[in-house]
Design a protein around this motif. Structure first.
Motif, PDB file in Angstrom:
ATOM      1  N   MET A  66       0.859  -1.170   0.000  1.00  0.00           N
ATOM      2  CA  MET A  66       0.000   0.000   0.000  1.00  0.00           C
ATOM      3  C   MET A  66       0.900   1.226   0.000  1.00  0.00           C
ATOM      4  SD  MET A  66      -2.989   0.983   2.765  1.00  0.00           S
ATOM      5  CE  MET A  66      -4.007  -0.423   2.484  1.00  0.00           C
ATOM      6  N   ASP A  67       0.667   2.151  -0.935  1.00  0.00           N
ATOM      7  CA  ASP A  67       1.495   3.353  -1.001  1.00  0.00           C
ATOM      8  C   ASP A  67       1.072   4.348   0.079  1.00  0.00           C
ATOM      9  OD1 ASP A  67      -0.922   4.009  -2.191  1.00  0.00           O
ATOM     10  OD2 ASP A  67      -0.025   5.484  -3.545  1.00  0.00           O
ATOM     11  N   LEU A  68       1.977   5.251   0.404  1.00  0.00           N
ATOM     12  CA  LEU A  68       1.755   6.172   1.519  1.00  0.00           C
ATOM     13  C   LEU A  68       0.565   7.103   1.285  1.00  0.00           C
ATOM     14  CD1 LEU A  68       5.420   7.121   2.487  1.00  0.00           C
ATOM     15  CD2 LEU A  68       3.913   5.457   3.554  1.00  0.00           C
ATOM     16  N   LYS A  69       0.372   7.541   0.040  1.00  0.00           N
ATOM     17  CA  LYS A  69      -0.746   8.439  -0.257  1.00  0.00           C
ATOM     18  C   LYS A  69      -2.073   7.761   0.080  1.00  0.00           C
ATOM     19  CE  LYS A  69      -2.756  11.221  -3.936  1.00  0.00           C
ATOM     20  NZ  LYS A  69      -2.700  11.602  -5.350  1.00  0.00           N
ATOM     21  N   HIS A  70      -2.196   6.487  -0.305  1.00  0.00           N
ATOM     22  CA  HIS A  70      -3.419   5.735  -0.007  1.00  0.00           C
ATOM     23  C   HIS A  70      -3.586   5.527   1.504  1.00  0.00           C
ATOM     24  CE1 HIS A  70      -6.810   3.130  -0.748  1.00  0.00           C
ATOM     25  NE2 HIS A  70      -6.231   2.147  -0.052  1.00  0.00           N
ATOM     26  N   CYS A  71      -2.470   5.318   2.210  1.00  0.00           N
ATOM     27  CA  CYS A  71      -2.527   5.148   3.669  1.00  0.00           C
ATOM     28  C   CYS A  71      -3.079   6.397   4.347  1.00  0.00           C
ATOM     29  CB  CYS A  71      -1.139   4.828   4.215  1.00  0.00           C
ATOM     30  SG  CYS A  71      -0.503   3.232   3.716  1.00  0.00           S
ATOM     31  N   TYR A  72      -2.626   7.562   3.894  1.00  0.00           N
ATOM     32  CA  TYR A  72      -3.135   8.811   4.462  1.00  0.00           C
ATOM     33  C   TYR A  72      -4.634   8.958   4.190  1.00  0.00           C
ATOM     34  CZ  TYR A  72       1.562  10.553   5.515  1.00  0.00           C
ATOM     35  OH  TYR A  72       2.817  10.730   6.044  1.00  0.00           O
ATOM     36  N   GLU A  73      -5.063   8.545   2.999  1.00  0.00           N
ATOM     37  CA  GLU A  73      -6.486   8.613   2.648  1.00  0.00           C
ATOM     38  C   GLU A  73      -7.312   7.669   3.517  1.00  0.00           C
ATOM     39  OE1 GLU A  73      -6.743   7.816  -1.527  1.00  0.00           O
ATOM     40  OE2 GLU A  73      -5.735   9.679  -2.073  1.00  0.00           O
ATOM     41  N   ASP A 120       1.495  14.562  11.555  1.00  0.00           N
ATOM     42  CA  ASP A 120       2.569  14.006  12.373  1.00  0.00           C
ATOM     43  C   ASP A 120       2.112  12.688  13.001  1.00  0.00           C
ATOM     44  OD1 ASP A 120       0.804  14.930  14.250  1.00  0.00           O
ATOM     45  OD2 ASP A 120       2.283  15.969  15.480  1.00  0.00           O
ATOM     46  N   GLN A 121       3.018  12.063  13.705  1.00  0.00           N
ATOM     47  CA  GLN A 121       2.740  10.727  14.251  1.00  0.00           C
ATOM     48  C   GLN A 121       1.583  10.746  15.248  1.00  0.00           C
ATOM     49  OE1 GLN A 121       6.100   8.871  16.134  1.00  0.00           O
ATOM     50  NE2 GLN A 121       5.258   6.820  15.869  1.00  0.00           N
ATOM     51  N   ASP A 122       1.458  11.795  16.024  1.00  0.00           N
ATOM     52  CA  ASP A 122       0.382  11.892  17.007  1.00  0.00           C
ATOM     53  C   ASP A 122      -0.977  11.986  16.326  1.00  0.00           C
ATOM     54  OD1 ASP A 122      -0.290  11.903  19.753  1.00  0.00           O
ATOM     55  OD2 ASP A 122      -0.698  14.062  19.643  1.00  0.00           O
ATOM     56  N   GLU A 123      -1.070  12.765  15.266  1.00  0.00           N
ATOM     57  CA  GLU A 123      -2.327  12.882  14.520  1.00  0.00           C
ATOM     58  C   GLU A 123      -2.708  11.543  13.882  1.00  0.00           C
ATOM     59  OE1 GLU A 123      -2.847  16.504  11.980  1.00  0.00           O
ATOM     60  OE2 GLU A 123      -0.796  16.897  12.685  1.00  0.00           O
ATOM     61  N   ILE A 124      -1.713  10.865  13.348  1.00  0.00           N
ATOM     62  CA  ILE A 124      -1.957   9.556  12.723  1.00  0.00           C
ATOM     63  C   ILE A 124      -2.475   8.572  13.757  1.00  0.00           C
ATOM     64  CG2 ILE A 124      -0.834   7.594  11.594  1.00  0.00           C
ATOM     65  CD1 ILE A 124       1.050   9.660  10.257  1.00  0.00           C
ATOM     66  N   THR A 145       1.838   0.656   7.993  1.00  0.00           N
ATOM     67  CA  THR A 145       2.692   1.175   6.924  1.00  0.00           C
ATOM     68  C   THR A 145       3.201   2.570   7.266  1.00  0.00           C
ATOM     69  OG1 THR A 145       1.442  -0.100   5.295  1.00  0.00           O
ATOM     70  CG2 THR A 145       2.798   1.695   4.459  1.00  0.00           C
ATOM     71  N   LEU A 146       2.302   3.441   7.733  1.00  0.00           N
ATOM     72  CA  LEU A 146       2.718   4.799   8.090  1.00  0.00           C
ATOM     73  C   LEU A 146       3.635   4.804   9.311  1.00  0.00           C
ATOM     74  CD1 LEU A 146      -0.504   6.911   7.454  1.00  0.00           C
ATOM     75  CD2 LEU A 146       1.608   6.877   6.127  1.00  0.00           C
ATOM     76  N   SER A 147       3.366   3.935  10.274  1.00  0.00           N
ATOM     77  CA  SER A 147       4.224   3.856  11.462  1.00  0.00           C
ATOM     78  C   SER A 147       5.629   3.406  11.081  1.00  0.00           C
ATOM     79  CB  SER A 147       3.639   2.894  12.486  1.00  0.00           C
ATOM     80  OG  SER A 147       2.450   3.402  13.020  1.00  0.00           O
ATOM     81  N   ASP A 148       5.709   2.375  10.231  1.00  0.00           N
ATOM     82  CA  ASP A 148       7.025   1.899   9.794  1.00  0.00           C
ATOM     83  C   ASP A 148       7.763   2.982   9.021  1.00  0.00           C
ATOM     84  OD1 ASP A 148       6.466  -0.509  10.983  1.00  0.00           O
ATOM     85  OD2 ASP A 148       5.967  -1.549   9.112  1.00  0.00           O
ATOM     86  N   TRP A 151       7.327   6.204   9.296  1.00  0.00           N
ATOM     87  CA  TRP A 151       7.691   7.253  10.243  1.00  0.00           C
ATOM     88  C   TRP A 151       8.943   6.862  11.018  1.00  0.00           C
ATOM     89  CZ3 TRP A 151       5.844  12.079  10.966  1.00  0.00           C
ATOM     90  CH2 TRP A 151       6.213  12.741  12.111  1.00  0.00           C
ATOM     91  N   LYS A 152       9.004   5.609  11.482  1.00  0.00           N
ATOM     92  CA  LYS A 152      10.160   5.145  12.257  1.00  0.00           C
ATOM     93  C   LYS A 152      11.423   5.129  11.404  1.00  0.00           C
ATOM     94  CE  LYS A 152       7.387   2.336  15.350  1.00  0.00           C
ATOM     95  NZ  LYS A 152       6.970   0.974  15.682  1.00  0.00           N
ATOM     96  N   SER A 153      11.322   4.640  10.167  1.00  0.00           N
ATOM     97  CA  SER A 153      12.515   4.591   9.315  1.00  0.00           C
ATOM     98  C   SER A 153      12.995   5.997   8.969  1.00  0.00           C
ATOM     99  CB  SER A 153      12.239   3.784   8.048  1.00  0.00           C
ATOM    100  OG  SER A 153      11.273   4.426   7.250  1.00  0.00           O
ATOM    101  N   THR A 154      12.077   6.942   8.812  1.00  0.00           N
ATOM    102  CA  THR A 154      12.456   8.324   8.552  1.00  0.00           C
ATOM    103  C   THR A 154      13.197   8.910   9.746  1.00  0.00           C
ATOM    104  OG1 THR A 154      10.521   8.609   7.136  1.00  0.00           O
ATOM    105  CG2 THR A 154      11.590  10.613   7.923  1.00  0.00           C
ATOM    106  N   GLN A 155      12.719   8.610  10.944  1.00  0.00           N
ATOM    107  CA  GLN A 155      13.378   9.117  12.146  1.00  0.00           C
ATOM    108  C   GLN A 155      14.776   8.520  12.285  1.00  0.00           C
ATOM    109  OE1 GLN A 155      10.588   8.165  15.273  1.00  0.00           O
ATOM    110  NE2 GLN A 155       9.827  10.272  15.316  1.00  0.00           N
ATOM    111  N   ARG A 156      14.905   7.209  12.034  1.00  0.00           N
ATOM    112  CA  ARG A 156      16.216   6.569  12.125  1.00  0.00           C
ATOM    113  C   ARG A 156      17.183   7.148  11.103  1.00  0.00           C
ATOM    114  NH1 ARG A 156      14.383   0.605  11.795  1.00  0.00           N
ATOM    115  NH2 ARG A 156      12.369   1.484  12.008  1.00  0.00           N
ATOM    116  N   ALA A 157      16.704   7.364   9.868  1.00  0.00           N
ATOM    117  CA  ALA A 157      17.557   7.939   8.826  1.00  0.00           C
ATOM    118  C   ALA A 157      17.983   9.350   9.215  1.00  0.00           C
ATOM    119  CB  ALA A 157      16.831   7.947   7.494  1.00  0.00           C
ATOM    120  N   GLY A 158      17.070  10.102   9.807  1.00  0.00           N
ATOM    121  CA  GLY A 158      17.391  11.464  10.242  1.00  0.00           C
ATOM    122  C   GLY A 158      18.447  11.472  11.327  1.00  0.00           C
TER     123      GLY A 158
END
Length: 172
Positions: free
Chosen positions: A1-8, A17-21, A60-63, A65-72
């Motif tokens: 599932m792509d991220l755009k669809h997950c947000y929808e 942000d993660q709290d809103e999700i 999907t969004l949680s994963d 989000w976590k990978s983005t934080q680790r990369a950052g």
């Protein structure tokens, strides 16, 4: 599932942000939980399919989000700051060796004591548990006493001991 669809699916914007999700996920899970539709099989099936889609979108969004934080965090860290094992000096190596020797000695002593205790118990059992040096005192359960040293037939009133009035209850 792509991220755009997950947000929808979770009904949040791409900039959430993660709290809103998390809040959106909890709200949708409460609304679409299959247990809310007890008695109507058609709605239970629809809710089960919808809750699966919501769960996948949230995971999907949680994963992501976590990978983005680790990369950052990796990008923020300078290259020279890599983790390596600290160098050990001669004193630290000797201390480690001494500790290992101490542990081995202690283990050997404990195993030796356990072996001797096991032999003593085995020989006591083979002799029939007769009184002798190191055997149990004669006032134990084996000698007809009870666990607390009370005489047979005299139990605690509440505990239903085997006394004269056993089984009669409170009223006399």
């Amino acid at each position: 599932m792509d991220l755009k669809h997950c947000y929808e699916v979770l009904e949040v914007g791409p900039g959430a942000d993660q709290d809103e999700i998390r809040k959106a996920y909890r709200d949708l899970a409460a609304v679409w939980h299959p247990d809310r539709f007890a008695g109507n099989e058609r709605l239970i099936e629809k809710a089960a399919a919808r809750i699966k889609e919501i769960n996948v979108a949230y995971e999907t969004l949680s994963d992501s989000w976590k990978s983005t934080q680790r990369a950052g965090r990796r990008e923020d860290r300078p290259q020279a700051e890599t983790r390596s094992e600290p160098e050990r000096g001669p004193n630290q190596t000797e201390t480690g060796t001494q500790l290992e020797q101490l542990v081995e000695t202690g283990t050997g002593l404990i195993l030796s004591a356990c072996s001797r205790l096991s032999q003593a118990i085995r020989s006591w059992l083979e002799s029939g548990g007769e009184s002798g040096a190191g055997s149990r005192p004669a006032s134990g359960r084996a000698a007809g006493g009870s666990a607390r040293g009370m005489s047979p037939g005299r139990g605690c009133r509440r505990g239903g001991g085997g006394g004269r009035h056993a089984g009669r209850g409170r009223g006399r």
